[in-house]
Design an enzyme around this catalytic site. Structure first.
Site, PDB file in Angstrom:
ATOM      1  N   ARG A 115       0.751  -1.017  -0.117  1.00 52.88           N
ATOM      2  CA  ARG A 115       0.003  -0.018   0.214  1.00 52.88           C
ATOM      3  C   ARG A 115       0.745   1.202  -0.156  1.00 52.88           C
ATOM      4  O   ARG A 115       1.636   1.455   0.843  1.00 52.88           O
ATOM      5  CB  ARG A 115      -0.990   0.017   1.146  1.00 52.88           C
ATOM      6  CG  ARG A 115      -1.485   1.410   1.344  1.00 52.88           C
ATOM      7  CD  ARG A 115      -2.863   1.125   2.627  1.00 52.88           C
ATOM      8  NE  ARG A 115      -3.936   0.550   1.986  1.00 52.88           N
ATOM      9  CZ  ARG A 115      -5.141   0.944   2.317  1.00 52.88           C
ATOM     10  NH1 ARG A 115      -5.294   1.433   3.558  1.00 52.88           N
ATOM     11  NH2 ARG A 115      -6.018  -0.032   1.999  1.00 52.88           N
ATOM     12  N   HIS A 142      -7.703   0.522  -6.548  1.00 49.32           N
ATOM     13  CA  HIS A 142      -7.580  -0.290  -5.404  1.00 49.32           C
ATOM     14  C   HIS A 142      -8.412  -1.424  -5.909  1.00 49.32           C
ATOM     15  O   HIS A 142      -9.713  -1.731  -5.478  1.00 49.32           O
ATOM     16  CB  HIS A 142      -8.537   0.589  -4.312  1.00 49.32           C
ATOM     17  CG  HIS A 142      -8.614   0.077  -3.065  1.00 49.32           C
ATOM     18  ND1 HIS A 142      -7.877  -1.093  -2.578  1.00 49.32           N
ATOM     19  CD2 HIS A 142      -9.167   0.629  -1.859  1.00 49.32           C
ATOM     20  CE1 HIS A 142      -7.778  -1.382  -1.226  1.00 49.32           C
ATOM     21  NE2 HIS A 142      -8.586  -0.378  -0.808  1.00 49.32           N
ATOM     22  N   GLN A 145     -10.227  -4.295  -3.337  1.00 53.99           N
ATOM     23  CA  GLN A 145     -11.210  -3.739  -2.746  1.00 53.99           C
ATOM     24  C   GLN A 145     -12.362  -4.049  -3.653  1.00 53.99           C
ATOM     25  O   GLN A 145     -13.601  -4.411  -3.387  1.00 53.99           O
ATOM     26  CB  GLN A 145     -11.236  -2.192  -2.366  1.00 53.99           C
ATOM     27  CG  GLN A 145     -12.575  -1.557  -2.008  1.00 53.99           C
ATOM     28  CD  GLN A 145     -13.015  -2.144  -0.425  1.00 53.99           C
ATOM     29  OE1 GLN A 145     -12.420  -1.901   0.231  1.00 53.99           O
ATOM     30  NE2 GLN A 145     -14.368  -2.686  -0.754  1.00 53.99           N
ATOM     31  N   ASP A 238     -16.990   7.521  -2.257  1.00 55.25           N
ATOM     32  CA  ASP A 238     -15.685   7.142  -1.418  1.00 55.25           C
ATOM     33  C   ASP A 238     -15.657   8.739  -0.799  1.00 55.25           C
ATOM     34  O   ASP A 238     -16.364   9.512  -1.174  1.00 55.25           O
ATOM     35  CB  ASP A 238     -14.845   6.696  -2.612  1.00 55.25           C
ATOM     36  CG  ASP A 238     -13.529   6.397  -1.508  1.00 55.25           C
ATOM     37  OD1 ASP A 238     -13.533   6.129  -0.361  1.00 55.25           O
ATOM     38  OD2 ASP A 238     -12.468   6.365  -2.164  1.00 55.25           O
ATOM     39  N   CYS A 278     -16.565   1.679   0.335  1.00 51.03           N
ATOM     40  CA  CYS A 278     -15.217   0.706   0.685  1.00 51.03           C
ATOM     41  C   CYS A 278     -14.904   0.694   2.255  1.00 51.03           C
ATOM     42  O   CYS A 278     -14.238   0.098   2.768  1.00 51.03           O
ATOM     43  CB  CYS A 278     -13.984   1.125  -0.110  1.00 51.03           C
ATOM     44  SG  CYS A 278     -13.365   2.626  -0.123  1.00 51.03           S
ATOM     45  N   ARG A 306     -13.870  -8.615   1.505  1.00 54.27           N
ATOM     46  CA  ARG A 306     -12.381  -8.322   1.344  1.00 54.27           C
ATOM     47  C   ARG A 306     -11.688  -9.803   1.472  1.00 54.27           C
ATOM     48  O   ARG A 306     -10.683 -10.081   0.777  1.00 54.27           O
ATOM     49  CB  ARG A 306     -11.789  -7.427   2.255  1.00 54.27           C
ATOM     50  CG  ARG A 306     -12.455  -6.067   2.107  1.00 54.27           C
ATOM     51  CD  ARG A 306     -11.974  -5.495   0.717  1.00 54.27           C
ATOM     52  NE  ARG A 306     -10.501  -5.342   0.620  1.00 54.27           N
ATOM     53  CZ  ARG A 306      -9.737  -4.319   0.839  1.00 54.27           C
ATOM     54  NH1 ARG A 306     -10.390  -3.400   1.466  1.00 54.27           N
ATOM     55  NH2 ARG A 306      -8.268  -4.423   0.662  1.00 54.27           N
TER      56      ARG A 306
HETATM   57  N1  NVA Z   1      -9.909   6.701  -1.623  1.00 53.52           N
HETATM   58  C1  NVA Z   1      -9.621   6.400  -0.221  1.00 53.52           C
HETATM   59  C2  NVA Z   1      -9.951   5.025  -0.245  1.00 53.52           C
HETATM   60  C3  NVA Z   1      -9.586   4.169   1.262  1.00 53.52           C
HETATM   61  C4  NVA Z   1      -9.791   2.973   1.370  1.00 53.52           C
HETATM   62  C5  NVA Z   1      -8.273   6.736   0.006  1.00 53.52           C
HETATM   63  O1  NVA Z   1      -7.137   6.319  -0.972  1.00 53.52           O
HETATM   64  O2  NVA Z   1      -7.921   6.977   1.162  1.00 53.52           O
HETATM   65  N1   CP Z   2     -11.358  -0.155   2.205  1.00 54.44           N
HETATM   66  C1   CP Z   2      -9.916  -0.041   2.839  1.00 54.44           C
HETATM   67  O1   CP Z   2      -9.117  -0.539   2.099  1.00 54.44           O
HETATM   68  O2   CP Z   2     -10.013  -0.174   4.210  1.00 54.44           O
HETATM   69  P1   CP Z   2      -8.403   0.177   4.767  1.00 54.44           P
HETATM   70  O3   CP Z   2      -7.873   1.577   4.418  1.00 54.44           O
HETATM   71  O4   CP Z   2      -9.041   0.119   6.242  1.00 54.44           O
HETATM   72  O5   CP Z   2      -7.605  -0.975   4.756  1.00 54.44           O
END
Ligand code: NVA
Ligand code: CP
Length: 321
Positions: A115, A142, A145, A238, A278, A306
């Site tokens: 990540r 992502h 997800q 989101d 998500c 997930r």
């Molecule tokens: N778009 C959000 C998704 C979090 C799972 C982010 O990147 O923070």
């Molecule tokens: N939806 C998702 O990826 O959540 P986290 O940021 O908690 O991993």
């Protein structure tokens, strides 16, 4: 409805999972089918240790609840294990190169989940790794997800063809991008509504349109949330400020205010629409509590999925083909 049954399993062993758009529709349907089979086994208490003795390294440069825990649980349920590596606790955080880190960790583990911020960093990491690399979220995509989102939609609606998914909010966003590619791959229509200046990445959109042309999915881009949600079977949003965009939060709160998913907007969707997010969510910002905590919301099934979707990814990439 498209059947999920396939004649032969696609060869995914050893591949990376960086974005959905790199896969073929049959490969996505195969992963969904595998996810459903392993979910049924898990629910029935039938062991399925396809990755006995295998290890997944997980590098996190951003916070995570679901991704971290669901990948670790998935590996455990498959008979393997996972190692959590916070970027700031390893030498990568002190300037060791991405390439050296990828090469060294490849000597220790059977797969790596990352990540990070820039998608280019993930691509560089994968180019140097000798084991499969899985995208655990970048600024651009992502995909793990969205595989879970597709699984959730399939379970609740029984298929994808004829469905319309409406995504309302930030178009230039990892979830929106993976949803564009994912919907195109499974032949589901998708409408994206975003404010001016927050449209999807042009390259991702072009790739999704290329896939959609082959699968028959329709892609609509608009600035009107009402147009996107009209007749929708699935409504998704989101956060308005993703991880890394904290400094823009106040500006974004103003720009995105008319894009809140609330009861008035969802009155335009089909009466049996699903709401997906998500998570983490901000009630009162991108979604009203009446929707995320209401009868159409499937966000906790989505979060559970997930684990099941990722088991399919892990088995396909790290297991025997
Ligand atoms: N778009 C959000 C998704 C979090 C799972 C982010 O990147 O923070
Ligand atoms: N939806 C998702 O990826 O959540 P986290 O940021 O908690 O991993």
């Amino acid at each position: 409805m498209k059947t999920m049954k396939m004649t032969a399993a696609p060869m995914l062993g050893g591949k990376d999972f960086l974005s959905l758009g790199a896969f073929q529709p049959d490969e996505i349907f195969f992963l969904l089918e595998e996810a459903m089979e392993m979910k049924a086994m898990q629910k029935s208490g039938i062991p399925h240790p396809y990755l006995q003795g295998k290890l997944l390294g997980m590098i996190f440069e951003k916070a995570s609840t679901r991704t971290r825990v669901s990948f670790q649980v998935a590996m455990k349920q498959l008979g393997g294990d996972a190692i959590y590596l916070n970027k700031h606790d390893i030498q990568l955080g002190r300037g060791e190169t991405i390439e050296d880190t990828a090469k060294v960790l490849s000597r220790y583990v059977d797969g790596l989940m990352v990540r990070t911020y820039g998608h280019d960093l993930l691509v560089r990491f994968a180019a140097s790794a000798d084991v499969p690399v899985i995208n655990g979220l970048t600024d651009l995509h992502h995909p793990a997800q969205v595989l879970a989102d597709l699984l959730t939609i399939y379970e609740k609606k029984g298929g994808f063809s004829g469905l319309k998914l409406a995504y309302v909010g930030d178009g230039n966003n990892n979830m929106c991008h993976s949803l564009l590619e994912g919907a195109a791959l499974v032949g589901m229509d998708i409408a994206v509504a975003n404010p001016e200046g927050y449209a999807p990445d042009p390259d991702v959109l072009e790739n999704a349109r290329r896939i959609a042309a082959a699968t028959g999915s329709r892609i609509i881009c608009t600035t009107s949330p009402e147009e996107a949600v009209d007749g929708a079977d699935v409504v998704v949003t989101d956060v308005w400020a993703s991880m890394g965009q904290e400094a823009e939060r106040d500006v974004r709160l103003n720009v995105f205010r008319p894009y809140q998913v609330n009861a008035a907007l969802c009155a335009r969707a089909k009466t049996d629409f699903l709401f997906l997010h998500c998570l983490p969510a901000h009630r009162g910002e991108e979604v009203a509590a009446e929707i995320i905590d209401g009868p159409h919301s499937v966000v906790f099934d989505e979060a559970e999925n997930r684990v099941h979707a990722q088991k399919a990814i892990l088995k396909a990439l790290l297991g025997k083909n």
